[in-house]
Scaffold this motif. Sequence first.
Motif, PDB file in Angstrom:
ATOM      1  N   SER A  44      -1.472  17.282  20.623  1.00 23.15           N
ATOM      2  CA  SER A  44      -2.003  17.594  19.285  1.00 23.15           C
ATOM      3  C   SER A  44      -3.410  17.612  19.316  1.00 23.15           C
ATOM      4  O   SER A  44      -3.249  17.281  18.287  1.00 23.15           O
ATOM      5  N   GLU A  45      -4.077  16.391  19.712  1.00 29.34           N
ATOM      6  CA  GLU A  45      -4.939  16.315  19.441  1.00 29.34           C
ATOM      7  C   GLU A  45      -4.994  15.366  17.598  1.00 29.34           C
ATOM      8  O   GLU A  45      -6.436  15.116  17.198  1.00 29.34           O
ATOM      9  N   GLN A  46      -3.851  14.703  18.048  1.00 27.03           N
ATOM     10  CA  GLN A  46      -3.798  13.791  16.240  1.00 27.03           C
ATOM     11  C   GLN A  46      -4.099  12.327  17.306  1.00 27.03           C
ATOM     12  O   GLN A  46      -4.096  11.940  18.403  1.00 27.03           O
ATOM     13  N   TYR A  47      -4.453  11.013  16.397  1.00 28.29           N
ATOM     14  CA  TYR A  47      -3.956   9.345  16.894  1.00 28.29           C
ATOM     15  C   TYR A  47      -4.296   8.675  15.335  1.00 28.29           C
ATOM     16  O   TYR A  47      -4.980   9.561  14.098  1.00 28.29           O
ATOM     17  N   CYS A  48      -3.923   7.221  15.691  1.00 25.33           N
ATOM     18  CA  CYS A  48      -4.005   6.714  14.925  1.00 25.33           C
ATOM     19  C   CYS A  48      -4.373   4.964  15.573  1.00 25.33           C
ATOM     20  O   CYS A  48      -4.102   4.830  16.694  1.00 25.33           O
ATOM     21  N   GLY A  49      -3.883   4.870  14.327  1.00 29.29           N
ATOM     22  CA  GLY A  49      -4.742   3.183  14.757  1.00 29.29           C
ATOM     23  C   GLY A  49      -4.336   2.576  13.587  1.00 29.29           C
ATOM     24  O   GLY A  49      -4.785   2.737  12.526  1.00 29.29           O
ATOM     25  N   GLY A  50      -5.104   1.148  13.592  1.00 30.38           N
ATOM     26  CA  GLY A  50      -6.007   0.478  13.035  1.00 30.38           C
ATOM     27  C   GLY A  50      -7.232   0.497  12.453  1.00 30.38           C
ATOM     28  O   GLY A  50      -8.316   0.777  13.107  1.00 30.38           O
ATOM     29  N   ILE A  51      -7.793  -0.229  10.608  1.00 35.93           N
ATOM     30  CA  ILE A  51      -8.667   0.359  10.060  1.00 35.93           C
ATOM     31  C   ILE A  51      -8.868  -0.901   9.482  1.00 35.93           C
ATOM     32  O   ILE A  51      -8.538  -2.348   9.555  1.00 35.93           O
ATOM     33  N   LYS A  52     -10.412  -1.775  10.166  1.00 35.32           N
ATOM     34  CA  LYS A  52     -10.645  -3.384   9.169  1.00 35.32           C
ATOM     35  C   LYS A  52     -10.988  -3.224   7.923  1.00 35.32           C
ATOM     36  O   LYS A  52     -12.324  -2.599   7.994  1.00 35.32           O
ATOM     37  N   VAL A  53     -10.576  -3.269   6.964  1.00 35.82           N
ATOM     38  CA  VAL A  53     -11.163  -3.578   5.387  1.00 35.82           C
ATOM     39  C   VAL A  53     -11.585  -4.880   5.375  1.00 35.82           C
ATOM     40  O   VAL A  53     -10.652  -5.387   4.808  1.00 35.82           O
ATOM     41  N   PHE A  54     -12.498  -4.559   4.372  1.00 37.00           N
ATOM     42  CA  PHE A  54     -12.692  -6.647   4.024  1.00 37.00           C
ATOM     43  C   PHE A  54     -12.361  -5.942   1.603  1.00 37.00           C
ATOM     44  O   PHE A  54     -12.811  -5.552   1.878  1.00 37.00           O
ATOM     45  N   PHE A  55     -12.481  -6.943   1.574  1.00 37.49           N
ATOM     46  CA  PHE A  55     -12.369  -7.208   0.323  1.00 37.49           C
ATOM     47  C   PHE A  55     -13.052  -7.744  -0.028  1.00 37.49           C
ATOM     48  O   PHE A  55     -13.680  -8.744   0.217  1.00 37.49           O
ATOM     49  N   MET A  56     -13.496  -7.035  -1.688  1.00 33.91           N
ATOM     50  CA  MET A  56     -14.931  -7.994  -2.420  1.00 33.91           C
ATOM     51  C   MET A  56     -14.285  -7.349  -3.812  1.00 33.91           C
ATOM     52  O   MET A  56     -14.342  -6.485  -4.896  1.00 33.91           O
ATOM     53  N   LEU A  57     -13.490  -8.717  -4.343  1.00 33.84           N
ATOM     54  CA  LEU A  57     -12.749  -8.707  -5.660  1.00 33.84           C
ATOM     55  C   LEU A  57     -13.474  -9.241  -6.276  1.00 33.84           C
ATOM     56  O   LEU A  57     -13.323 -10.255  -6.165  1.00 33.84           O
ATOM     57  N   ARG A  58     -13.342  -8.447  -7.460  1.00 31.03           N
ATOM     58  CA  ARG A  58     -14.915 -10.181  -8.110  1.00 31.03           C
ATOM     59  C   ARG A  58     -14.296 -10.729  -9.501  1.00 31.03           C
ATOM     60  O   ARG A  58     -13.983 -11.684  -9.598  1.00 31.03           O
ATOM     61  N   GLU A  59     -12.627  -9.831  -9.478  1.00 25.81           N
ATOM     62  CA  GLU A  59     -11.709 -10.865 -10.563  1.00 25.81           C
ATOM     63  C   GLU A  59     -10.595 -11.023  -9.514  1.00 25.81           C
ATOM     64  O   GLU A  59      -9.865 -10.375  -9.062  1.00 25.81           O
ATOM     65  N   PRO A  60      -9.517 -12.203 -10.006  1.00 28.88           N
ATOM     66  CA  PRO A  60      -8.175 -11.624  -9.756  1.00 28.88           C
ATOM     67  C   PRO A  60      -7.426 -10.109  -9.516  1.00 28.88           C
ATOM     68  O   PRO A  60      -7.813 -10.075 -11.175  1.00 28.88           O
ATOM     69  N   VAL A  61      -6.581 -10.284  -9.027  1.00 26.45           N
ATOM     70  CA  VAL A  61      -5.219  -9.620  -9.619  1.00 26.45           C
ATOM     71  C   VAL A  61      -3.767  -9.809  -9.661  1.00 26.45           C
ATOM     72  O   VAL A  61      -3.714 -10.636  -8.745  1.00 26.45           O
ATOM     73  N   GLY A  62      -3.492  -9.719 -10.610  1.00 30.11           N
ATOM     74  CA  GLY A  62      -2.085  -9.275 -10.592  1.00 30.11           C
ATOM     75  C   GLY A  62      -0.609  -9.013  -9.410  1.00 30.11           C
ATOM     76  O   GLY A  62      -1.309  -7.462  -8.950  1.00 30.11           O
ATOM     77  N   MET A  63      -0.179  -9.385  -8.855  1.00 24.08           N
ATOM     78  CA  MET A  63       0.952  -9.510  -8.114  1.00 24.08           C
ATOM     79  C   MET A  63       2.357  -9.560  -8.237  1.00 24.08           C
ATOM     80  O   MET A  63       2.176 -10.375  -9.141  1.00 24.08           O
ATOM     81  N   LEU A  64       3.217  -8.930  -7.750  1.00 23.19           N
ATOM     82  CA  LEU A  64       4.684  -9.550  -7.565  1.00 23.19           C
ATOM     83  C   LEU A  64       4.898 -10.133  -6.434  1.00 23.19           C
ATOM     84  O   LEU A  64       4.597 -10.067  -5.213  1.00 23.19           O
ATOM     85  N   ALA A  65       5.871 -11.269  -6.633  1.00 22.44           N
ATOM     86  CA  ALA A  65       5.635 -12.072  -5.437  1.00 22.44           C
ATOM     87  C   ALA A  65       7.469 -12.864  -5.672  1.00 22.44           C
ATOM     88  O   ALA A  65       7.052 -12.826  -6.392  1.00 22.44           O
TER      89      ALA A  65
END
Length: 216
Positions: A44-65
């Motif tokens: 199918s000439e398709q591929y999948c895998g993982g990308i490494k993403v680095f976080f560069m966030l200036r402000e704290p982010v709101g999250m639900l926990a």
Amino acid sequence: MDSNNTEDECNQNLSRETLENAIDGYNKRYSFNKKAQVMYNKSSEQYCGGIKVFFMLREPVGMLADVEFDGVRERIFTQFSFKSRSSEILKVSNQTTAEQVILQIHRQFRITDDISKFCLYERENTEKSIEFRKLGDFERPLQLSLMWIANKRNDRRLVFSDYNPSVEKYIEETEESLKMLLDTINKVENQAKEDILEKYHYYKQALTKIIMQKGR
């Protein structure tokens, strides 16, 4: 960073041999992490895998926990600050776009902040500085990551940020240094204009000559 060249790279279609070599090189780079390994379906000439993403966030982010008190599970709102150089491996396919990666991060970490404040950038270490380029919504990060391997661009990485690092880095610059930078940009722009005009006149003369010869 030359954004035009980078976008051209992302739009390239790798030949099967080059793609397979890039995937092999990518998997060797991330041999320590199975989540990042790229799987290629030749039919199918398709591929999948993982990308490494680095976080560069200036402000704290709101999250639900989700927390549990005396056997009762509750969902609470909290603020979280990502540590410097923190990163995450995200499972994607060759069809996954930058816009979808941002949405994936937003959902995975259950971020409550407006998603429009976040962008995905390409970070490049040059001899003189660190440059950032904002990825277009429809650029494909996994394909781009493999393109870096194919073109031996080992100084590139993906960055998730809530501000534009390419603009922020100039805020602390002195007025004099900013004027020098602007002067350099103007010189480059003027030289580019002169080159275009020179080519224009050359081709105009050449075409005029051809037309005159055909009219005889």
